[in-house]
Scaffold this motif. Structure first.
Motif, PDB file in Angstrom:
ATOM      1  N   ALA A 112       0.819  -1.213   0.000  1.00  0.00           N
ATOM      2  CA  ALA A 112       0.000   0.000   0.000  1.00  0.00           C
ATOM      3  C   ALA A 112       0.854   1.266   0.000  1.00  0.00           C
ATOM      4  CB  ALA A 112      -0.932  -0.007   1.220  1.00  0.00           C
ATOM      5  N   GLY A 113       2.160   1.095  -0.003  1.00  0.00           N
ATOM      6  CA  GLY A 113       3.049   2.246  -0.022  1.00  0.00           C
ATOM      7  C   GLY A 113       3.296   2.876   1.325  1.00  0.00           C
ATOM      8  N   GLN A 114       2.861   2.199   2.396  1.00  0.00           N
ATOM      9  CA  GLN A 114       3.038   2.761   3.738  1.00  0.00           C
ATOM     10  C   GLN A 114       4.419   2.455   4.320  1.00  0.00           C
ATOM     11  OE1 GLN A 114      -0.248   1.511   6.241  1.00  0.00           O
ATOM     12  NE2 GLN A 114      -1.716   1.719   4.562  1.00  0.00           N
ATOM     13  N   ILE A 115       5.105   1.474   3.755  1.00  0.00           N
ATOM     14  CA  ILE A 115       6.458   1.132   4.189  1.00  0.00           C
ATOM     15  C   ILE A 115       7.362   1.148   2.967  1.00  0.00           C
ATOM     16  CG2 ILE A 115       7.932  -0.622   5.241  1.00  0.00           C
ATOM     17  CD1 ILE A 115       5.549  -1.710   6.716  1.00  0.00           C
ATOM     18  N   ARG A 116       8.461   1.875   3.086  1.00  0.00           N
ATOM     19  CA  ARG A 116       9.417   1.939   1.978  1.00  0.00           C
ATOM     20  C   ARG A 116      10.632   1.066   2.293  1.00  0.00           C
ATOM     21  NH1 ARG A 116      10.734   7.940   0.293  1.00  0.00           N
ATOM     22  NH2 ARG A 116      11.741   6.750  -1.353  1.00  0.00           N
ATOM     23  N   ASN A 117      11.383   0.709   1.257  1.00  0.00           N
ATOM     24  CA  ASN A 117      12.595  -0.104   1.381  1.00  0.00           C
ATOM     25  C   ASN A 117      12.295  -1.441   2.052  1.00  0.00           C
ATOM     26  OD1 ASN A 117      14.208   2.045   0.315  1.00  0.00           O
ATOM     27  ND2 ASN A 117      14.197   3.002   2.345  1.00  0.00           N
ATOM     28  N   PHE A 118      11.199  -2.070   1.656  1.00  0.00           N
ATOM     29  CA  PHE A 118      10.814  -3.344   2.260  1.00  0.00           C
ATOM     30  C   PHE A 118      11.482  -4.484   1.489  1.00  0.00           C
ATOM     31  CE2 PHE A 118       8.100  -6.937   3.339  1.00  0.00           C
ATOM     32  CZ  PHE A 118       7.982  -6.753   4.718  1.00  0.00           C
ATOM     33  N   THR A 119      12.236  -5.304   2.206  1.00  0.00           N
ATOM     34  CA  THR A 119      13.013  -6.371   1.583  1.00  0.00           C
ATOM     35  C   THR A 119      12.110  -7.365   0.859  1.00  0.00           C
ATOM     36  OG1 THR A 119      14.682  -6.186   3.306  1.00  0.00           O
ATOM     37  CG2 THR A 119      14.693  -8.195   1.999  1.00  0.00           C
ATOM     38  N   GLY A 120      12.476  -7.664  -0.382  1.00  0.00           N
ATOM     39  CA  GLY A 120      11.720  -8.598  -1.204  1.00  0.00           C
ATOM     40  C   GLY A 120      10.785  -7.899  -2.153  1.00  0.00           C
ATOM     41  N   LEU A 121      10.414  -6.633  -1.834  1.00  0.00           N
ATOM     42  CA  LEU A 121       9.514  -5.891  -2.712  1.00  0.00           C
ATOM     43  C   LEU A 121      10.263  -4.750  -3.401  1.00  0.00           C
ATOM     44  CD1 LEU A 121       6.219  -5.838  -0.570  1.00  0.00           C
ATOM     45  CD2 LEU A 121       6.986  -7.498  -2.281  1.00  0.00           C
ATOM     46  N   ASP A 122      10.546  -3.655  -2.650  1.00  0.00           N
ATOM     47  CA  ASP A 122      11.273  -2.551  -3.271  1.00  0.00           C
ATOM     48  C   ASP A 122      12.703  -2.434  -2.769  1.00  0.00           C
ATOM     49  OD1 ASP A 122      10.503  -1.774  -0.753  1.00  0.00           O
ATOM     50  OD2 ASP A 122       9.922   0.261  -1.310  1.00  0.00           O
ATOM     51  N   SER A 123      13.165  -3.437  -2.036  1.00  0.00           N
ATOM     52  CA  SER A 123      14.567  -3.510  -1.623  1.00  0.00           C
ATOM     53  C   SER A 123      15.014  -4.956  -1.814  1.00  0.00           C
ATOM     54  CB  SER A 123      14.720  -3.086  -0.156  1.00  0.00           C
ATOM     55  OG  SER A 123      16.083  -3.066   0.227  1.00  0.00           O
ATOM     56  N   PRO A 124      16.206  -5.182  -2.366  1.00  0.00           N
ATOM     57  CA  PRO A 124      16.595  -6.544  -2.750  1.00  0.00           C
ATOM     58  C   PRO A 124      16.970  -7.421  -1.565  1.00  0.00           C
ATOM     59  CG  PRO A 124      18.390  -5.039  -3.156  1.00  0.00           C
ATOM     60  CD  PRO A 124      17.226  -4.189  -2.749  1.00  0.00           C
ATOM     61  N   TYR A 125      16.831  -8.726  -1.748  1.00  0.00           N
ATOM     62  CA  TYR A 125      17.376  -9.712  -0.826  1.00  0.00           C
ATOM     63  C   TYR A 125      18.345 -10.590  -1.623  1.00  0.00           C
ATOM     64  CZ  TYR A 125      18.008 -13.611   2.338  1.00  0.00           C
ATOM     65  OH  TYR A 125      18.582 -14.566   3.155  1.00  0.00           O
ATOM     66  N   VAL A 126      19.620 -10.612  -1.196  1.00  0.00           N
ATOM     67  CA  VAL A 126      20.632 -11.408  -1.875  1.00  0.00           C
ATOM     68  C   VAL A 126      20.812 -12.696  -1.096  1.00  0.00           C
ATOM     69  CG1 VAL A 126      22.987 -11.466  -2.760  1.00  0.00           C
ATOM     70  CG2 VAL A 126      21.756  -9.275  -2.626  1.00  0.00           C
ATOM     71  N   ALA A 127      20.288 -13.792  -1.634  1.00  0.00           N
ATOM     72  CA  ALA A 127      20.298 -15.066  -0.917  1.00  0.00           C
ATOM     73  C   ALA A 127      21.712 -15.620  -0.790  1.00  0.00           C
ATOM     74  CB  ALA A 127      19.406 -16.075  -1.641  1.00  0.00           C
ATOM     75  N   PRO A 128      21.980 -16.371   0.264  1.00  0.00           N
ATOM     76  CA  PRO A 128      23.299 -17.006   0.410  1.00  0.00           C
ATOM     77  C   PRO A 128      23.585 -17.959  -0.740  1.00  0.00           C
ATOM     78  CG  PRO A 128      22.067 -17.093   2.474  1.00  0.00           C
ATOM     79  CD  PRO A 128      21.109 -16.637   1.427  1.00  0.00           C
ATOM     80  N   GLU A 129      24.822 -17.987  -1.194  1.00  0.00           N
ATOM     81  CA  GLU A 129      25.217 -18.918  -2.251  1.00  0.00           C
ATOM     82  C   GLU A 129      25.527 -20.296  -1.686  1.00  0.00           C
ATOM     83  OE1 GLU A 129      28.477 -16.958  -4.203  1.00  0.00           O
ATOM     84  OE2 GLU A 129      27.161 -16.186  -5.780  1.00  0.00           O
ATOM     85  N   SER A 130      26.197 -20.333  -0.547  1.00  0.00           N
ATOM     86  CA  SER A 130      26.564 -21.616   0.064  1.00  0.00           C
ATOM     87  C   SER A 130      26.470 -21.502   1.583  1.00  0.00           C
ATOM     88  CB  SER A 130      27.977 -22.026  -0.364  1.00  0.00           C
ATOM     89  OG  SER A 130      28.894 -20.980  -0.090  1.00  0.00           O
ATOM     90  N   PRO A 131      25.243 -21.453   2.121  1.00  0.00           N
ATOM     91  CA  PRO A 131      25.095 -21.355   3.581  1.00  0.00           C
ATOM     92  C   PRO A 131      25.603 -22.621   4.260  1.00  0.00           C
ATOM     93  CG  PRO A 131      22.991 -21.847   2.564  1.00  0.00           C
ATOM     94  CD  PRO A 131      23.960 -21.574   1.435  1.00  0.00           C
ATOM     95  N   ASP A 132      25.917 -22.513   5.536  1.00  0.00           N
ATOM     96  CA  ASP A 132      26.348 -23.694   6.288  1.00  0.00           C
ATOM     97  C   ASP A 132      25.207 -24.700   6.437  1.00  0.00           C
ATOM     98  OD1 ASP A 132      29.167 -22.939   7.218  1.00  0.00           O
ATOM     99  OD2 ASP A 132      27.989 -21.172   7.772  1.00  0.00           O
ATOM    100  N   ILE A 133      23.992 -24.182   6.509  1.00  0.00           N
ATOM    101  CA  ILE A 133      22.831 -25.070   6.536  1.00  0.00           C
ATOM    102  C   ILE A 133      21.646 -24.330   5.909  1.00  0.00           C
ATOM    103  CG2 ILE A 133      22.186 -24.388   8.893  1.00  0.00           C
ATOM    104  CD1 ILE A 133      21.219 -27.321   9.253  1.00  0.00           C
ATOM    105  N   ARG A 134      20.949 -25.014   5.034  1.00  0.00           N
ATOM    106  CA  ARG A 134      19.789 -24.429   4.363  1.00  0.00           C
ATOM    107  C   ARG A 134      18.542 -25.178   4.798  1.00  0.00           C
ATOM    108  NH1 ARG A 134      16.797 -26.079   0.198  1.00  0.00           N
ATOM    109  NH2 ARG A 134      15.629 -24.526  -1.025  1.00  0.00           N
ATOM    110  N   VAL A 135      17.532 -24.426   5.233  1.00  0.00           N
ATOM    111  CA  VAL A 135      16.266 -25.008   5.669  1.00  0.00           C
ATOM    112  C   VAL A 135      15.199 -24.576   4.671  1.00  0.00           C
ATOM    113  CG1 VAL A 135      14.545 -25.143   7.490  1.00  0.00           C
ATOM    114  CG2 VAL A 135      16.970 -24.948   8.084  1.00  0.00           C
ATOM    115  N   GLY A 136      14.758 -25.508   3.813  1.00  0.00           N
ATOM    116  CA  GLY A 136      13.726 -25.202   2.831  1.00  0.00           C
ATOM    117  C   GLY A 136      12.350 -25.405   3.428  1.00  0.00           C
ATOM    118  N   MET A 137      11.646 -24.315   3.682  1.00  0.00           N
ATOM    119  CA  MET A 137      10.376 -24.420   4.408  1.00  0.00           C
ATOM    120  C   MET A 137       9.221 -24.861   3.529  1.00  0.00           C
ATOM    121  SD  MET A 137      11.294 -24.062   7.382  1.00  0.00           S
ATOM    122  CE  MET A 137       9.672 -24.153   8.126  1.00  0.00           C
ATOM    123  N   GLN A 138       9.466 -25.086   2.241  1.00  0.00           N
ATOM    124  CA  GLN A 138       8.438 -25.712   1.429  1.00  0.00           C
ATOM    125  C   GLN A 138       8.477 -27.227   1.590  1.00  0.00           C
ATOM    126  OE1 GLN A 138       8.985 -24.129  -2.601  1.00  0.00           O
ATOM    127  NE2 GLN A 138       6.891 -23.361  -2.490  1.00  0.00           N
TER     128      GLN A 138
END
Length: 640
Positions: A586-612
């Motif tokens: 709704a435009g009430q929050i700016r720089n929100f990660t995943g929408l108008d601010s990027p999220y750079v995912a880990p390339e090789s985390p020590d442990i990855r938990v896939g919640m799907q």
């Protein structure tokens, strides 16, 4: 700034300066696009009679092929070597050229005029003794004229000649030349130049370049070449400064010889002189100065030698030998002017490698005091530096550095910043002074250390860094994991991002700069808690890979584990437990990660938990097994 090596190589190939009587002068030509920099430098090469017959033939053929007016030679072709430059008629890279007259030898650098190539211009200026600032007489002073003049002053060039070019197109007007020279002198008055001369010329026709112009009889000053042959060279001043000898490498050709090789940056030294090793502060004396061919009675600025010391002292690559009574400053915090050269902005707290002389250390810009508006010279508040910006910054390093203020000794007061992931040079800096507080802070060592606290807690301390999008389940999983660990007798602490923003980080927003600082603070608190012997869990979005890598860098191997809670954006937004996604849409929050601010995912985390693919309970069990496995491995290693 690797192109500096071109200038160094050119100097090495040049004849001995004494053969021409005036020393070696390094100078740059700079100014706006189409002011005639390449043409002027080509004319200097032509008039100095340094071109061979085959080069002249190629120049004539190329000039004819591109349609130069009449039978004129296009002297810019002698300098603009890149195909892209010839096609566009502009200079992109820095072109170094060597030539000589009876009075002096020269290394000339033709630097780009476009603002987007400011980094290349700084490269050319970094080794220069003087600058030729060109102005097109038909256009007058432009934005780039001011920009390049400021950058020239910033890197310490103090002798300037204003070359008002294309006077032939301006009707050789004395009044026009006088107005341009007066306007530039007024602008440059506060830039700290030692000398400023103004010369009217036509690079294409050679007027006042090598010979005096018959068309401008009203000008009685020196020609450009006269000025270049008599302007003071930098090496003369360096010899008058205190000794600075950066050690390039330890020279051990045989078991009975141990010397320290390098080039004298400033001053002079003789056998018997007492010196100080910096940054350690140890004192010793010079026993021998060795060069190919035997021992030397003295070494001066610019001499490459090997030094043998009179005592067995610890000296490493990057250390300084300094004059005993005038040592360099040693500090791990200092103020500097930084020219930013990367497309990615500079943010405070982001880690870089800093290379000063032969020493490379970890560094962070701790504060951007202000950005300098190059057009007005005004100080402008800034939270980041964009490409080609210049800012006044405080910088901290993880090890003490030896340096001098750049204004006093450019050779020991400069540095470059290097991106830790790409190894690209992203910034160049000139040190103003060491911060006083840095010189009076000394870390204390205590008897009870991390190992003692870990032994008392009967566990191996570590930090689990949970990262993932808002709504991914980080806090839920972390809470249940801590409960499980606590129930089994482990001593833990959970640092939650939202909770910290209500206290320690309540002054931070959600801009990129604030997010970087948020991660830095949490990493520092987590490091202290690991030092206390605890198993620490943090839950932060921490969207930037570089900042998570920087957090890891604060810990010893085996203490930091990146846990990626990998939940797709659409799942997180569907959950929206705090209603934040709805507000952001709704435009009430700016720089929100995943929408108008990027999220750079880990390339090789020590442990990855896939919640799907897993339930919360399965995720907790897997993480618990991971932590306990590390504890068991540590116990087994200790038993052995």
């Amino acid at each position: 700034m690797n192109k500096r090596m071109d200038a160094v190589q050119g100097a090495a190939e040049a004849p001995e300066a004494s053969a021409h009587g005036g020393g070696l002068l390094r100078f740059i030509t700079c100014g706006s696009v189409d002011d005639g920099k390449s043409t002027l430098l080509g004319r200097l090469l032509y008039d100095a009679s340094t071109l061979k017959e085959d080069q002249l033939a190629v120049l004539a053929a190329d000039s004819s092929r591109i349609g130069t007016q009449g039978s004129r030679l296009d002297f810019a072709l002698l300098v603009d070597g890149l195909a892209a430059e010839r096609e566009q008629g502009i200079t992109i890279d820095v072109a170094y050229r060597f030539f000589a007259t009876k009075r002096r030898t020269f290394i000339a650098a033709d630097t780009p005029g476009h603002e987007q190539y400011t980094r290349n211009m700084i490269t050319g200026a970094s080794t220069a003794d003087a600058a030729v600032v060109l102005i097109d007489a038909t256009k007058g002073m432009l934005k780039q004229t001011r920009r390049h003049s400021f950058l020239v002053s910033l890197v310490g060039i103090r002798n300037i000649v204003l070359a008002v070019n294309k006077m032939d197109l301006a009707g050789y007007s004395h009044e026009l030349f006088r107005d341009i020279a007066s306007q530039y002198a007024g602008f440059a008055a506060h830039l700290g130049f030692d000398s400023l001369a103004a010369i009217p010329l036509s690079a294409l026709d050679g007027d006042n370049v090598h010979t005096r112009s018959a068309s401008m009889h009203w000008y009685q000053g020196p020609t450009l070449l006269d000025w270049l042959e008599t302007v003071p060279v930098h090496d003369e001043r360096l010899r008058m400064l205190p000794l600075r000898f950066p050690v390039q490498w330890v020279n051990r050709p045989s078991p009975d010889f141990r010397g320290f090789a390098g080039t004298v940056a400033s001053g002079c030294m003789r056998p018997g002189d007492r010196v100080r090793i910096q940054p350690s502060g140890a004192e010793t004396f010079i026993k021998r100065i060795v060069r190919k061919g035997g021992d030397m009675p003295a070494a001066f600025a610019g001499d490459a030698v090997t030094v043998v010391l009179g005592d067995e002292v610890d000296v490493s690559r990057g250390d300084f030998l300094s004059a005993l009574d005038a040592p360099a400053t040693v500090a791990d915090q200092f103020e500097a002017r930084v020219v930013w050269m990367s497309d990615d902005p500079l943010y405070p707290s982001r880690p870089y490698w800093l290379k000063s002389g032969r020493r490379t250390v970890n560094a962070r810009v701790t504060r951007i005091k202000h950005r300098i508006d190059i057009n007005t010279m005004a100080s402008v508040p800034a939270t980041r530096l964009e490409l080609n910006a210049v800012g006044l910054c405080n910088i901290g390093t993880d090890q003490p550095l030896s340096f001098d203020p750049y204004e006093e000794n450019a050779a020991t007061g400069c540095f470059i910043l290097i991106d830790r992931l790409t190894n690209a040079t992203v910034g160049a800096g000139m040190i103003s002074f060491g911060l006083g507080r840095a010189q009076h802070v000394h870390p204390q060592r205590f008897t009870v250390d991390k190992a003692a606290r870990a032994a008392l807690n009967a566990q191996k301390p570590c930090l689990l860094w949970f990262t993932g999008l808002s709504g991914s389940g980080k806090s839920t999983i972390a809470n249940l994991l801590e409960q499980r660990l606590h129930h089994e007798g482990y001593r833990t602490y959970l640092l939650d991002g939202d909770n910290l923003r209500g206290g320690l980080n309540r002054d931070l927003g959600f801009t990129e700069a604030d997010r970087i600082e948020n991660v830095r603070r949490v990493a520092e608190v987590g490091r202290m808690m690991v030092d206390a012997g605890l198993i620490v869990i943090t839950t932060l979005i921490s969207p930037f890979r570089a900042d998570r890598d920087a957090a890891r860098g604060r810990f010893s191997p085996g203490e930091f584990y990146e846990v990626y809670i990998d939940t797709p954006l659409e799942v997180c937004e569907a959950r929206d437990p705090k209603g934040l996604y709805k507000k952001a849409r709704a435009g009430q929050i700016r720089n929100f990660t995943g929408l108008d601010s990027p999220y750079v995912a880990p390339e090789s985390p020590d442990i990855r938990v896939g919640m799907q693919d897993a339930s919360v309970e399965d995720a907790v069990e897997r993480l618990y097994a991971f932590v306990v496995g590390r504890q068991t491995a540590s116990d087994n290693a200790a038993a052995k």
